[in-house]
Design an enzyme around this catalytic site. Sequence first.
Site, PDB file in Angstrom:
ATOM      1  N   GLY A  55       0.843  -1.150  -0.022  1.00  0.00           N
ATOM      2  CA  GLY A  55      -0.099   0.063   0.028  1.00  0.00           C
ATOM      3  C   GLY A  55       0.927   1.386  -0.041  1.00  0.00           C
ATOM      4  CG  ASN A  56      -0.468   4.675  -1.413  1.00  0.00           C
ATOM      5  OD1 ASN A  56      -1.142   5.364  -0.903  1.00  0.00           O
ATOM      6  ND2 ASN A  56      -0.824   3.965  -2.829  1.00  0.00           N
ATOM      7  NE  ARG A  57       3.455   7.831   5.467  1.00  0.00           N
ATOM      8  CZ  ARG A  57       4.141   9.141   5.437  1.00  0.00           C
ATOM      9  NH1 ARG A  57       4.777   9.327   4.285  1.00  0.00           N
ATOM     10  NH2 ARG A  57       3.504  10.258   6.047  1.00  0.00           N
TER      11      ARG A  57
END
Length: 408
Positions: free
Chosen positions: A217-219
Amino acid sequence: MSSGRTIVVGVTGGIAAYKAVNIVRAFVLRGDSVHVVATPAALRFIGKPTLEAISRNPVHTDLYEGVAEVRHVAIGQSADLIVVAPATANTIAKLACGLADDLLGNTILASTAPLVIAPAMHTEMWNNAATQANIATLRERGVVVVGPGTGRLTGADSGAGRMEEPDTIVTAALAALDAADRAAPARRVTPGDLDGKRIVISAGGTREPLDPVRYLGNRSSGKQGVALAEAAAARGAVVVLVAANLEVPAPEHVELRLVSSAADLERAMNVAAGDADVIIMAAAVADYRPAEVRADKIKKDDTGDTLVLTLVRNPDILAGLAAAKKPGQVVIGFAAETETDPDRLLGLGREKAARKGCDYLVLNRVGWTEGFASERNAVRVLDSRGDIVIEASGSKMSVAERILDLLR
Ligand code: CTP
């Protein structure tokens, strides 16, 4: 007053620390995102797991944890409101001096949010000239001091110094937040100027599954996309929000389509784009996904000391939407770049605008403390020729309003 704000609750080392749980809970029930910063002394009075369970977020105490993400500054910068309850005589003295020898002190110094403190201590300590002078200093600086009340203290004694009841503290804190909101520069809302426009907005960050329990995922928190959706709906648009794993509540008055992976997001966007007047791709889309999604959990016994993942490219959803654009449709993309040099950043934005083929590209810098999790944003919007048409900075809502001004 709207819910869904970011509130930091500072808990310091007094017996009343256990009552902080009810304060945290009241904010969580309102829909706020609550981050507890506890001093080490506070954790001698109340357990970290309790605060984590009630706040639904990790509890931070250590100045030297999370250094890479500059946590000592990031927590304060993201706060809409800071409440310190209980505030011991020692903490009050440190605040009056502007000391930053612990995470709470750093958080408060790094914040421009309203600060509310609820003192709790023995009567003699409260009446002490040093404490009274410190309280006067804090009040002068605009800190809201709630209480202390008078009543039975920890021992057999009673008098002034008892922490106010959680309800009273929460009410005072929300009043302070409200006052700060009212004092903020007027929002550039022009209700009705997007009446009837159909706007499809993607927000959040995609998750690419690896196995039944893991993902890449990413932030991205989804805050900027959600702000756009909320502002567009408030200005009369019919909004479809394609939401990928939002960390903030979705606004009311939008049609919500929940997605998770880039493939889900692409499908949902392609469906919604059909009759859209405007498409805004604010979501952070994974550029790659695992080549294989395992049916069962990946086990260390099978993989050993290293695990090599093979990833394959995801389609560029924005470029696809821009290429399939209907006459009159406006397509807006975002660019997230870590480049620090403003000129080189602009160059990257121009290249990206040309590559994506969208009408506008919102260029913003991201980093450990900038962009994704932050409450604020600073953007430059480029048109399809790469010319800067807007420069905006401020809260994500004010940036959203400026971007939407392009659509009037
Ligand atoms: N985007 C997309 N599909 C992808 C990747 C990105 O639609 N597979 C969209 C994003 O929603 C955003 C824009 O493209 O509106 C730019 O995303 P960004 O992550 O900044 O750039 P990338 O295209 O991924 O390029 P790079 O990572 O090389 O900077």
